[in-house]
Design a protein around this motif. Structure first.
Motif: not given
Length: 283
Positions: A32-45, A48-52, A62-67, A78-81
């Motif tokens: 997986f390779r995310g794309t660097l981005h911004t937005h005209d809206f807020p979000e929450v993510f 659920e499993r693993g790390r990112l 570094l994010l982990a399960e439950g963050d 953006t995100f990276r595995p």
């Protein structure tokens, strides 16, 4: 990545007319390779499993399960595995007007999860609250995409699941370790040595920092974390009390009862029954 121009995302591309939000779930791995981005809206993510790895506003987290992360409209990210680790991430995109209404009505700028400046607010949920968040997200995705459904989800998330971080009084290395410690029965059972191991510091250093930050002992803080977890599991699960005591790192059931009664003024059994009286229609 500062020399890469971020892609602009628009809520209209994800939310059809008459809908109030978008729910997405992504399972990924090393490719997986995310794309660097911004937005005209807020979000929450949340994870659920693993790390990112979350690359946001020029920083790396570094994010982990439950963050759970509350992303503002102008955040660039953006995100990276993490190595070859698989992960699952859930994301909810929503209109800024909905958040504006909730902030004005309930928060008035205090402890607002989408507060401006710096990095996005992040919380770590324990397993019980993460499971509840996943239930809420499933209900949100399965039902009609209305503002009422969205506000119900957000209010429970902000009021019942997300608490002001216990780590705020502590340096980052200890603040990061405390949520992981509170969600790890083996570490809880070890007490101060378990916390020191997660924090990567000596037991003496951990004791000293906690005393300087709170005026109390590390043992007192750990018992508060244990009992807070116990109270939550008594309210939210049907687990036997002995199992809850063990999950909280207190192997001696009599000692658990004494600590719990001193903290809440009732036995664990009476505490659980007290939470159920309204449901049963009794007093």
């Amino acid at each position: 990545m500062s020399d890469i121009e971020p892609v602009q995302l628009w809520l209209r591309d994800y939310v059809s007319p008459g809908q109030a939000f978008h729910v997405g779930r992504r399972a990924g791995s090393a490719s997986f390779r995310g794309t660097l981005h911004t937005h005209d809206f807020p979000e929450v993510f949340w994870i659920e499993r693993g790390r990112l790895t979350h690359l946001v506003n020029g920083k790396r987290r570094l994010l982990a399960e439950g963050d759970v992360v509350f992303v503002r409209a102008d955040d660039v990210h953006t995100f990276r595995p993490v190595g070859d680790e698989p992960f699952t991430q859930v994301n909810i995109a929503l209109p800024a007007e909905t958040l504006g209404f909730l902030e004005q009505r309930y928060f008035d700028g205090d402890d607002w999860a989408w507060a401006s400046g710096g990095l996005p607010t992040m919380y770590r949920l324990d397993r019980v609250r993460l499971a509840r968040l996943m239930e809420l997200a499933a209900l949100l995705a399965a039902g009609p995409s209305t503002r009422l459904a969205l506000e119900r989800f957000l209010l429970e998330l902000l009021h019942d699941l997300v608490e002001p971080p216990v780590a705020s009084a502590f340096p980052p290395w200890l603040g990061d370790a405390l949520p992981r410690f509170a969600d790890d029965p083996d570490a809880l059972a070890r007490g101060v040595p378990g916390l020191a191991a997660l924090a990567g510091r000596s037991r003496e250093h951990v004791n000293r920092v906690i005393r300087n930050s709170t005026g109390g002992t590390a043992t007192a803080l750990i018992n508060e974390l244990r009992l807070t977890r116990a109270a939550r599991e008594l309210r939210m699960t049907d687990l036997p009390i002995a199992r809850i005591a063990g999950d909280c790192g207190i192997g001696n059931l009599s000692h658990f009862y004494r600590l719990f009664n001193a903290r809440f003024g009732v036995t664990p059994r009476r505490y659980r029954l007290g939470q159920q009286t309204l449901i049963h229609g009794s007093r």
